[in-house]
Design a protein around this motif. Structure first.
Motif, PDB file in Angstrom:
ATOM      1  N   GLY A  77       0.797  -1.204   0.000  1.00 19.28           N
ATOM      2  CA  GLY A  77       0.000   0.000   0.000  1.00 19.28           C
ATOM      3  C   GLY A  77       0.838   1.266   0.000  1.00 19.28           C
ATOM      4  O   GLY A  77       1.989   1.286  -0.447  1.00 19.28           O
ATOM      5  N   PHE A  78       0.246   2.356   0.563  1.00 18.80           N
ATOM      6  CA  PHE A  78       0.911   3.653   0.569  1.00 18.80           C
ATOM      7  C   PHE A  78       1.641   3.849   1.891  1.00 18.80           C
ATOM      8  O   PHE A  78       1.488   3.087   2.838  1.00 18.80           O
ATOM      9  CB  PHE A  78      -0.118   4.765   0.329  1.00 18.80           C
ATOM     10  N   PHE A  79       2.416   4.918   1.982  1.00 19.17           N
ATOM     11  CA  PHE A  79       3.278   5.151   3.138  1.00 19.17           C
ATOM     12  C   PHE A  79       2.516   5.126   4.461  1.00 19.17           C
ATOM     13  O   PHE A  79       2.997   4.561   5.453  1.00 19.17           O
ATOM     14  CB  PHE A  79       3.990   6.498   2.995  1.00 19.17           C
ATOM     15  N   ASN A  80       1.349   5.760   4.506  1.00 14.73           N
ATOM     16  CA  ASN A  80       0.616   5.805   5.776  1.00 14.73           C
ATOM     17  C   ASN A  80       0.172   4.417   6.222  1.00 14.73           C
ATOM     18  O   ASN A  80       0.134   4.119   7.426  1.00 14.73           O
ATOM     19  CB  ASN A  80      -0.568   6.768   5.694  1.00 14.73           C
ATOM     20  N   GLN A  81      -0.120   3.540   5.267  1.00 17.15           N
ATOM     21  CA  GLN A  81      -0.497   2.170   5.618  1.00 17.15           C
ATOM     22  C   GLN A  81       0.685   1.397   6.201  1.00 17.15           C
ATOM     23  O   GLN A  81       0.508   0.550   7.082  1.00 17.15           O
ATOM     24  CB  GLN A  81      -1.048   1.464   4.373  1.00 17.15           C
ATOM     25  N   TRP A  82       1.899   1.692   5.734  1.00 18.43           N
ATOM     26  CA  TRP A  82       3.079   1.016   6.274  1.00 18.43           C
ATOM     27  C   TRP A  82       3.195   1.255   7.775  1.00 18.43           C
ATOM     28  O   TRP A  82       3.529   0.342   8.538  1.00 18.43           O
ATOM     29  CB  TRP A  82       4.347   1.531   5.594  1.00 18.43           C
ATOM     30  N   VAL A  83       2.940   2.485   8.175  1.00 22.01           N
ATOM     31  CA  VAL A  83       3.060   2.823   9.597  1.00 22.01           C
ATOM     32  C   VAL A  83       2.012   2.086  10.413  1.00 22.01           C
ATOM     33  O   VAL A  83       2.314   1.479  11.449  1.00 22.01           O
ATOM     34  CB  VAL A  83       2.929   4.348   9.791  1.00 22.01           C
ATOM     35  N   ILE A  84       0.791   2.124   9.966  1.00 21.84           N
ATOM     36  CA  ILE A  84      -0.298   1.511  10.723  1.00 21.84           C
ATOM     37  C   ILE A  84      -0.130  -0.001  10.796  1.00 21.84           C
ATOM     38  O   ILE A  84      -0.493  -0.633  11.799  1.00 21.84           O
ATOM     39  CB  ILE A  84      -1.641   1.934  10.117  1.00 21.84           C
ATOM     40  N   ASP A  85       0.473  -0.599   9.774  1.00 28.36           N
ATOM     41  CA  ASP A  85       0.724  -2.045   9.810  1.00 28.36           C
ATOM     42  C   ASP A  85       1.686  -2.444  10.931  1.00 28.36           C
ATOM     43  O   ASP A  85       1.692  -3.602  11.356  1.00 28.36           O
ATOM     44  CB  ASP A  85       1.302  -2.511   8.472  1.00 28.36           C
ATOM     45  N   THR A  86       2.516  -1.512  11.434  1.00 23.57           N
ATOM     46  CA  THR A  86       3.487  -1.841  12.477  1.00 23.57           C
ATOM     47  C   THR A  86       2.931  -1.711  13.890  1.00 23.57           C
ATOM     48  O   THR A  86       3.607  -2.098  14.851  1.00 23.57           O
ATOM     49  CB  THR A  86       4.729  -0.924  12.390  1.00 23.57           C
ATOM     50  N   LEU A  87       1.723  -1.175  14.051  1.00 23.04           N
ATOM     51  CA  LEU A  87       1.226  -0.805  15.372  1.00 23.04           C
ATOM     52  C   LEU A  87       0.974  -2.014  16.262  1.00 23.04           C
ATOM     53  O   LEU A  87       0.592  -3.090  15.786  1.00 23.04           O
ATOM     54  CB  LEU A  87      -0.069   0.007  15.245  1.00 23.04           C
ATOM     55  N   GLN A  88       1.159  -1.778  17.564  1.00 24.53           N
ATOM     56  CA  GLN A  88       0.859  -2.775  18.576  1.00 24.53           C
ATOM     57  C   GLN A  88      -0.033  -2.145  19.646  1.00 24.53           C
ATOM     58  O   GLN A  88      -0.330  -0.950  19.604  1.00 24.53           O
ATOM     59  CB  GLN A  88       2.163  -3.290  19.197  1.00 24.53           C
ATOM     60  N   GLU A  89      -0.458  -2.955  20.592  1.00 24.16           N
ATOM     61  CA  GLU A  89      -1.358  -2.477  21.636  1.00 24.16           C
ATOM     62  C   GLU A  89      -0.730  -1.311  22.398  1.00 24.16           C
ATOM     63  O   GLU A  89       0.450  -1.337  22.729  1.00 24.16           O
ATOM     64  CB  GLU A  89      -1.680  -3.625  22.594  1.00 24.16           C
ATOM     65  N   ASP A  90      -1.552  -0.295  22.649  1.00 27.11           N
ATOM     66  CA  ASP A  90      -1.152   0.919  23.380  1.00 27.11           C
ATOM     67  C   ASP A  90      -0.195   1.804  22.611  1.00 27.11           C
ATOM     68  O   ASP A  90       0.488   2.640  23.207  1.00 27.11           O
ATOM     69  CB  ASP A  90      -0.555   0.580  24.752  1.00 27.11           C
ATOM     70  N   ASP A  91      -0.151   1.676  21.303  1.00 23.32           N
ATOM     71  CA  ASP A  91       0.654   2.579  20.484  1.00 23.32           C
ATOM     72  C   ASP A  91      -0.160   3.807  20.086  1.00 23.32           C
ATOM     73  O   ASP A  91      -1.396   3.780  20.042  1.00 23.32           O
ATOM     74  CB  ASP A  91       1.143   1.885  19.208  1.00 23.32           C
TER      75      ASP A  91
END
Length: 301
Positions: free
Chosen positions: A102-116
């Motif tokens: 996907g696009f750059f913003n999706q890359w970031v959200i794909d890395t998220l974990q609980e309480d991020d």
């Protein structure tokens, strides 16, 4: 360059000596996050200011849920205006070398974990600078549970986002356009939000007044000092209502006898049960020294 680089994060956060995520991002303990949610902005800000961290707060933001506190660990992103050669190089690198989709913003959200909490410098772009809409905000909620986002830029689908439970969103403005003509040059790198700077792993404290970024190595100290202030206020209010002490006695440095009264109250009342992990040896020792030296028997925190 590499996105989300472990060596870079360890190099940038040498004062953090605690647990880290596999990518090197500092992982402040869950208990500290839980306790952080109960303190006020000013209580947390005071500790940072007194330690020389004077560019950690930004208040010029809109808030999806103005009365809801947000606490989490920062995942940062830095975006710049699109330059075709840089844009194509980094987009192809992410897709081909790091297997991102996907696009750059999706890359970031794909890395998220609980309480991020996603913290994004989008150079104050709102029109075609909408970092999230309904879909990505739903993904943030699913991944972080209690987190959210701080975006120095725009969002879209605001009416949908308002209805998403469990997260909050701080942003500069809303617009119906989709994100376009931007390039991500940093993932989990230092990030500027208005007047403030945020590093990956900072504790993000979002309040009705704005957002404070707390360095991980100061997170526990910030919580402890804030809790000490809170529980002293609770005690002081009770004793003032009971007409046991005057306002001058409560507002001034406490005498040894007030400290003894406070310690006894702390161990016996239900109102103080959340604060019993705090220790007061330093304060009591200083009060005793002041009395022995012929002073007033008082100590100021």
């Amino acid at each position: 360059m590499n996105y989300d680089n472990r060596d870079d994060m360890i190099q940038l956060t040498p004062l953090w000596q605690g647990e880290r995520f596999p990518n090197g991002r500092p992982k402040v303990a869950d208990d500290i996050l839980r306790r952080m949610a109960r303190i006020t902005l000013e209580e947390a800000w005071g500790t940072l200011w007194n330690h020389g961290y004077t560019f950690q707060f930004e208040g010029d933001l809109k808030i999806i849920h103005p009365n809801r506190v947000m606490v989490g660990r920062a995942v940062t992103s830095v975006m710049v205006p699109k330059r075709p050669d840089l844009h194509d190089t980094l987009l192809h690198y992410g897709h081909g070398q790091e297997n991102r989709n996907g696009f750059f913003n999706q890359w970031v959200i794909d890395t998220l974990q609980e309480d991020d909490v996603v913290v994004v410098d989008l150079f104050d772009k709102v029109h075609q600078g909408t970092y999230v809409g309904g879909n990505l905000s739903t993904a943030i909620a699913a991944k972080t549970k209690r987190g959210g986002a701080v975006i120095w830029g725009g969002i879209r689908d605001t009416q949908q986002i308002v209805g998403i439970e469990g997260i909050n969103m701080y942003y500069r403005g809303s617009d119906p356009t989709a994100i376009a003509d931007v390039t991500m040059v940093g993932l989990n790198t230092p990030c500027r939000i208005g007047k403030a700077i945020c590093l990956p792993g900072d504790v993000v404290l979002g309040t009705p007044s704005g957002v404070l970024f707390i360095p991980p190595h100061l997170a526990e100290l910030t919580v402890v000092q804030a809790e000490k202030s809170q529980v002293r206020d609770i005690f002081g209010f009770i004793r003032l209502r009971e007409d046991i002490y005057t306002t001058a006695q409560i507002d001034s440095p406490w005498t040894v006898s007030i400290w003894n009264d406070f310690i006894g109250w702390l161990g016996s009342t239900e109102e103080a049960s959340d604060f019993r992990q705090l220790t007061w040896d330093v304060e009591l020792e200083e009060a005793g020294k002041a009395e022995l030296q012929g002073g007033s028997g008082q100590v100021r925190l």
